[in-house]
Design a protein around this motif. Sequence first.
Motif, PDB file in Angstrom:
ATOM      1  N   GLN A   1      -7.631   4.685   6.646  1.00  0.00           N
ATOM      2  CA  GLN A   1      -8.771   4.366   5.394  1.00  0.00           C
ATOM      3  C   GLN A   1      -8.355   5.121   4.607  1.00  0.00           C
ATOM      4  OE1 GLN A   1     -11.014   7.243   8.187  1.00  0.00           O
ATOM      5  NE2 GLN A   1     -11.880   5.733   9.444  1.00  0.00           N
ATOM      6  N   ASN A   2      -6.857   6.141   4.937  1.00  0.00           N
ATOM      7  CA  ASN A   2      -6.357   6.494   3.580  1.00  0.00           C
ATOM      8  C   ASN A   2      -5.199   4.818   2.945  1.00  0.00           C
ATOM      9  OD1 ASN A   2      -4.780   8.241   1.719  1.00  0.00           O
ATOM     10  ND2 ASN A   2      -3.905   9.828   3.268  1.00  0.00           N
ATOM     11  N   THR A   3      -5.631   4.929   2.206  1.00  0.00           N
ATOM     12  CA  THR A   3      -4.476   4.303   1.768  1.00  0.00           C
ATOM     13  C   THR A   3      -4.052   4.042   0.474  1.00  0.00           C
ATOM     14  OG1 THR A   3      -6.419   3.488  -0.574  1.00  0.00           O
ATOM     15  CG2 THR A   3      -6.984   2.562   1.820  1.00  0.00           C
ATOM     16  N   GLY A   4      -4.155   5.719  -0.083  1.00  0.00           N
ATOM     17  CA  GLY A   4      -2.884   6.018  -0.600  1.00  0.00           C
ATOM     18  C   GLY A   4      -2.041   6.146   0.039  1.00  0.00           C
ATOM     19  N   ALA A   5      -1.444   6.840   1.443  1.00  0.00           N
ATOM     20  CA  ALA A   5      -0.586   7.293   2.104  1.00  0.00           C
ATOM     21  C   ALA A   5       0.143   6.210   2.544  1.00  0.00           C
ATOM     22  CB  ALA A   5      -1.255   7.747   4.191  1.00  0.00           C
ATOM     23  N   GLN A   6       1.522   6.657   3.029  1.00  0.00           N
ATOM     24  CA  GLN A   6       2.316   5.515   3.610  1.00  0.00           C
ATOM     25  C   GLN A   6       2.359   6.051   5.073  1.00  0.00           C
ATOM     26  OE1 GLN A   6       4.802   3.034   1.973  1.00  0.00           O
ATOM     27  NE2 GLN A   6       3.665   4.116   0.190  1.00  0.00           N
ATOM     28  N   SER A   7       2.743   5.181   5.566  1.00  0.00           N
ATOM     29  CA  SER A   7       1.806   4.912   7.476  1.00  0.00           C
ATOM     30  C   SER A   7       3.141   4.147   7.951  1.00  0.00           C
ATOM     31  CB  SER A   7       0.774   4.049   6.862  1.00  0.00           C
ATOM     32  OG  SER A   7       0.159   4.153   8.777  1.00  0.00           O
ATOM     33  N   ILE A   8       3.460   4.254   9.487  1.00  0.00           N
ATOM     34  CA  ILE A   8       4.192   4.472  10.636  1.00  0.00           C
ATOM     35  C   ILE A   8       2.816   4.238  11.372  1.00  0.00           C
ATOM     36  CG2 ILE A   8       6.388   4.434  11.932  1.00  0.00           C
ATOM     37  CD1 ILE A   8       7.839   6.261   9.310  1.00  0.00           C
ATOM     38  N   ASN A   9       3.697   2.798  12.081  1.00  0.00           N
ATOM     39  CA  ASN A   9       3.143   2.735  13.937  1.00  0.00           C
ATOM     40  C   ASN A   9       3.864   2.313  14.103  1.00  0.00           C
ATOM     41  OD1 ASN A   9       1.598   0.543  15.551  1.00  0.00           O
ATOM     42  ND2 ASN A   9      -0.077   1.504  14.452  1.00  0.00           N
ATOM     43  N   VAL A  10       4.373   3.442  15.051  1.00  0.00           N
ATOM     44  CA  VAL A  10       5.397   3.028  16.011  1.00  0.00           C
ATOM     45  C   VAL A  10       5.643   1.599  17.260  1.00  0.00           C
ATOM     46  CG1 VAL A  10       6.848   3.960  17.924  1.00  0.00           C
ATOM     47  CG2 VAL A  10       5.618   5.608  16.270  1.00  0.00           C
TER      48      VAL A  10
END
Length: 300
Positions: free
Chosen positions: A111-120
């Motif tokens: 939902q937070n498209t402005g954030a960087q994301s890490i999915n382990v």
Amino acid sequence: MQKKRIWWAVAVPLVLIVVALGFVINRGLSQQQQGTTKKDIHIVTSLDFYGEMAKGVAGKYASVTAVIQNTKVDPHDYEPTSDVAKEYAEADLIISNGGGYDKWSSQFAKQNTGAQSINVATLTGFKTGGNEHLWYKPTTPSKVVNAVKAKLIKIDPQHRQQYTANAKRYLAKFGSLTKLQQQAKQQLAGKRYLATEPVYDNMLTALGAQSDSTGFAEAVDAENDPTANDIRKWQTDVQNHTVQFVINNPQNSGRLVKSAVAYARNHGVPVVNITETKPAGETYIQWQTKELKAVLNTLK
């Protein structure tokens, strides 16, 4: 194994989604007004040990919020609040375990498209149906730390050297744990064990041990009762001492689990408690070292 939980058959409660989307929109508008330079990076993680790894890389250049940081909380049954939705909506970097373990975290991250994301799970090559307790894979910390470093450099390139140095310094602390794991490979090779849940399987199987409790552990992990055959096999392995130890997750207090653990103790099979969450006051390295030493002590 992925959880087969009825309450996850529907999406995260609508009110949380609405709250999260509202904060994402407001955050995006605020960033447009302020420009692209970030003065305060905010990292949000579902689990506290990922937060520790992130802080080890970020140092003074970011704040870190970990949602679950209590061994009394069963992460499988955790339900996020509107405050948690706000944290995710305002985050610059989000770290989720993935693999179905923390679906709420993965959904908030999307939902937070402005954030960087890490999915382990993605980071470690998790396959559907695999063991989602990914922090117990010996190679996971280095992968997470290096991923955090790359994401922070993308968010804040002017501090590239600091993030690189911090990551190297943090990983250097794993020297003693890595040495212990290498020694454990010799001692655990071919050893058999029982487990109330497959929480520690990723570590033990990587070190050469073998679980004899697949049916029992997988049933409990999926919040089902073990079958009569599963229980009978458990008791036979304990009676015949064909296993060297039992791994117990004390965060599961089910009647059949307690009975199985008591049966092992009553028959002289050592029981080692392994938690899914990091005990308060301990670092990830201290936690992992203590648990592995407890397992090795049963072989003496």
